[in-house]
Design an enzyme around this catalytic site. Structure first.
Site, PDB file in Angstrom:
ATOM      1  N   ASP A  14      61.633  16.562   7.462  1.00  0.00           N
ATOM      2  CA  ASP A  14      62.988  17.047   7.192  1.00  0.00           C
ATOM      3  C   ASP A  14      63.143  17.078   5.680  1.00  0.00           C
ATOM      4  OD1 ASP A  14      65.778  17.699   7.660  1.00  0.00           O
ATOM      5  OD2 ASP A  14      66.276  15.645   7.125  1.00  0.00           O
ATOM      6  N   SER A  15      64.236  17.658   5.207  1.00  0.00           N
ATOM      7  CA  SER A  15      64.489  17.641   3.768  1.00  0.00           C
ATOM      8  C   SER A  15      64.778  16.217   3.280  1.00  0.00           C
ATOM      9  CB  SER A  15      65.692  18.529   3.462  1.00  0.00           C
ATOM     10  OG  SER A  15      66.807  18.078   4.203  1.00  0.00           O
ATOM     11  N   TYR A  46      68.121  21.353   1.645  1.00  0.00           N
ATOM     12  CA  TYR A  46      67.562  22.689   1.859  1.00  0.00           C
ATOM     13  C   TYR A  46      68.677  23.697   2.202  1.00  0.00           C
ATOM     14  CZ  TYR A  46      62.631  21.099   2.561  1.00  0.00           C
ATOM     15  OH  TYR A  46      61.358  20.596   2.428  1.00  0.00           O
ATOM     16  N   CYS A  77      64.324  19.690  11.133  1.00  0.00           N
ATOM     17  CA  CYS A  77      65.340  20.164  10.195  1.00  0.00           C
ATOM     18  C   CYS A  77      65.773  21.523  10.715  1.00  0.00           C
ATOM     19  CB  CYS A  77      64.711  20.291   8.809  1.00  0.00           C
ATOM     20  SG  CYS A  77      65.741  21.140   7.604  1.00  0.00           S
ATOM     21  N   ASN A  78      67.058  21.664  10.975  1.00  0.00           N
ATOM     22  CA  ASN A  78      67.534  22.945  11.518  1.00  0.00           C
ATOM     23  C   ASN A  78      67.379  24.072  10.520  1.00  0.00           C
ATOM     24  OD1 ASN A  78      69.221  22.597  14.270  1.00  0.00           O
ATOM     25  ND2 ASN A  78      69.258  20.719  13.070  1.00  0.00           N
ATOM     26  N   THR A  79      67.606  23.756   9.247  1.00  0.00           N
ATOM     27  CA  THR A  79      67.510  24.801   8.226  1.00  0.00           C
ATOM     28  C   THR A  79      66.085  25.357   8.187  1.00  0.00           C
ATOM     29  OG1 THR A  79      69.166  23.571   6.980  1.00  0.00           O
ATOM     30  CG2 THR A  79      67.988  25.305   5.804  1.00  0.00           C
ATOM     31  N   GLU A 156      73.488  11.604   3.064  1.00  0.00           N
ATOM     32  CA  GLU A 156      72.404  11.066   2.233  1.00  0.00           C
ATOM     33  C   GLU A 156      72.919   9.894   1.378  1.00  0.00           C
ATOM     34  OE1 GLU A 156      69.002  11.985   1.812  1.00  0.00           O
ATOM     35  OE2 GLU A 156      69.081  13.313   3.537  1.00  0.00           O
ATOM     36  N   CYS A 188      72.414  20.258  12.684  1.00  0.00           N
ATOM     37  CA  CYS A 188      71.730  19.756  11.488  1.00  0.00           C
ATOM     38  C   CYS A 188      71.278  18.350  11.871  1.00  0.00           C
ATOM     39  CB  CYS A 188      72.703  19.717  10.312  1.00  0.00           C
ATOM     40  SG  CYS A 188      72.049  18.861   8.857  1.00  0.00           S
ATOM     41  N   HIS A 190      70.841  15.823  10.288  1.00  0.00           N
ATOM     42  CA  HIS A 190      71.580  14.729   9.638  1.00  0.00           C
ATOM     43  C   HIS A 190      72.813  14.312  10.448  1.00  0.00           C
ATOM     44  CE1 HIS A 190      69.230  15.687   6.055  1.00  0.00           C
ATOM     45  NE2 HIS A 190      69.798  14.701   5.400  1.00  0.00           N
TER      46      HIS A 190
HETATM   47  N1  DGL Z   1      68.669  18.016   8.138  1.00  0.00           N
HETATM   48  C1  DGL Z   1      68.611  19.354   7.768  1.00  0.00           C
HETATM   49  C2  DGL Z   1      69.030  20.320   8.813  1.00  0.00           C
HETATM   50  O1  DGL Z   1      68.874  19.979   9.965  1.00  0.00           O
HETATM   51  C3  DGL Z   1      68.671  19.761   6.367  1.00  0.00           C
HETATM   52  C4  DGL Z   1      69.901  19.547   5.619  1.00  0.00           C
HETATM   53  C5  DGL Z   1      69.711  20.011   4.201  1.00  0.00           C
HETATM   54  O2  DGL Z   1      68.702  19.672   3.605  1.00  0.00           O
HETATM   55  O3  DGL Z   1      70.599  20.733   3.721  1.00  0.00           O
HETATM   56  O4  DGL Z   1      69.465  21.420   8.540  1.00  0.00           O
END
Ligand code: DGL
Length: 275
Positions: A14-15, A46, A77-79, A156, A188, A190
């Protein structure tokens, strides 16, 4: 008979710390598997970056996971799943499992009134990946999505239980809830760390779903069908690496998810140094 790669780790990235929510589900379902997790903390978030950049970051981190002998790559990571998985599938020889399809499936399984809300980063929301995946499974479902760009930095910073986080959530969620959704996808990785706060604002009539459990099931079936599953009588280990030494919030997240994390190592991503 396990193959010789069966003890190689599941590579997860993940990011930042969000992918640990997927690690928790993987450990739960597949306790025998070794897991190698990389949080790209040097370049988080990300979610506001372009497809090209997210693809490049994801391919680089995928390469680091392959160097750890990952037998499958989980894009937690969804992004990165929304923007980079197709390219990663082209490039890497091992299977690549993203989180958007499992999250969409969870929403479709849950909704009764066929009104689904999705929250995620700006990049995930503007990619339309969730609408596409949900309507690919059921074209009658109405999907309402809202980008929540401020949430990841707060998470974060481990502000899981904080008045400002609650205010921000109310601002993001109130218009979404006015559409009468019965299901809200935490799009996401997170966001499950804010599940309690989100549930307080969404109320009892809205079910929160995320991709973690369905993603773990998809990884299990990938491993089973490729004959790559670790022998069940063992207990797997979790190794964690970051791309920048920012361990503090990692430990907070690990505590919140009841994950045991030993020593954390560092991996460098060369291209972060480019001008
Ligand atoms: N946890 C991430 C997601 O699922 C990334 C969030 C990010 O880095 O902006 O999109």
């Amino acid at each position: 008979m396990p193959t010789d790669r069966s003890l190689d780790p599941i590579g997860v990235f993940d990011s930042g710390i969000g992918g640990l929510t997927v690690v928790a589900a993987l450990q739960n379902l597949l306790p025998a598997e070794n897991i190698f997790y990389i949080g790209d903390t040097a370049r988080v978030p990300y979610g506001g970056k372009s497809r090209k950049t997210v693809e490049r970051y994801s391919i680089e981190i995928g390469g680091l996971l392959l160097a750890e002998r990952a037998k499958v790559i989980v894009v937690a990571c969804n992004t990165a799943s929304a923007l980079a998985v197709p390219r990663m599938k082209d490039i890497f020889k091992v299977s690549v499992q993203g989180v958007v399809a499992p999250g969409a499936a969870a929403a479709v399984q849950n909704t009764k009134n066929k009104k689904v809300g999705v929250i995620g980063t700006r990049a995930t929301m503007s990619s339309g990946a969730y609408e596409h995946a949900i309507n690919g499974l059921d074209p009658e479902i109405q999907v309402f999505s809202v980008a929540c760009p401020l949430l990841v930095p707060f998470i974060e910073e481990a502000m899981f239980d904080d008045k400002i986080t609650d205010l921000m959530l109310a601002r993001y969620l109130t218009p979404l809830l006015s559409n009468g959704i019965d299901t809200l996808v935490l799009g996401c990785t997170h966001y499950p760390l804010l599940r309690d706060a989100i549930a307080r604002i969404a109320g009892p009539d809205v079910t929160l779903v995320d991709s973690a459990q369905n993603c773990a099931l998809a990884v299990k079936s990938l491993l089973d069908s490729a004959g790559l599953s670790a022998p069940s009588e063992r207990l797997g280990r979790l190794d964690v690496a970051l791309t920048d030494a920012t361990e503090g919030f990692l430990r907070t997240a690990a505590r919140a998810l009841e994950l045991e994390i030993g020593e954390v190592s560092l991996r460098s991503v060369q291209s972060t140094q480019e001008s």
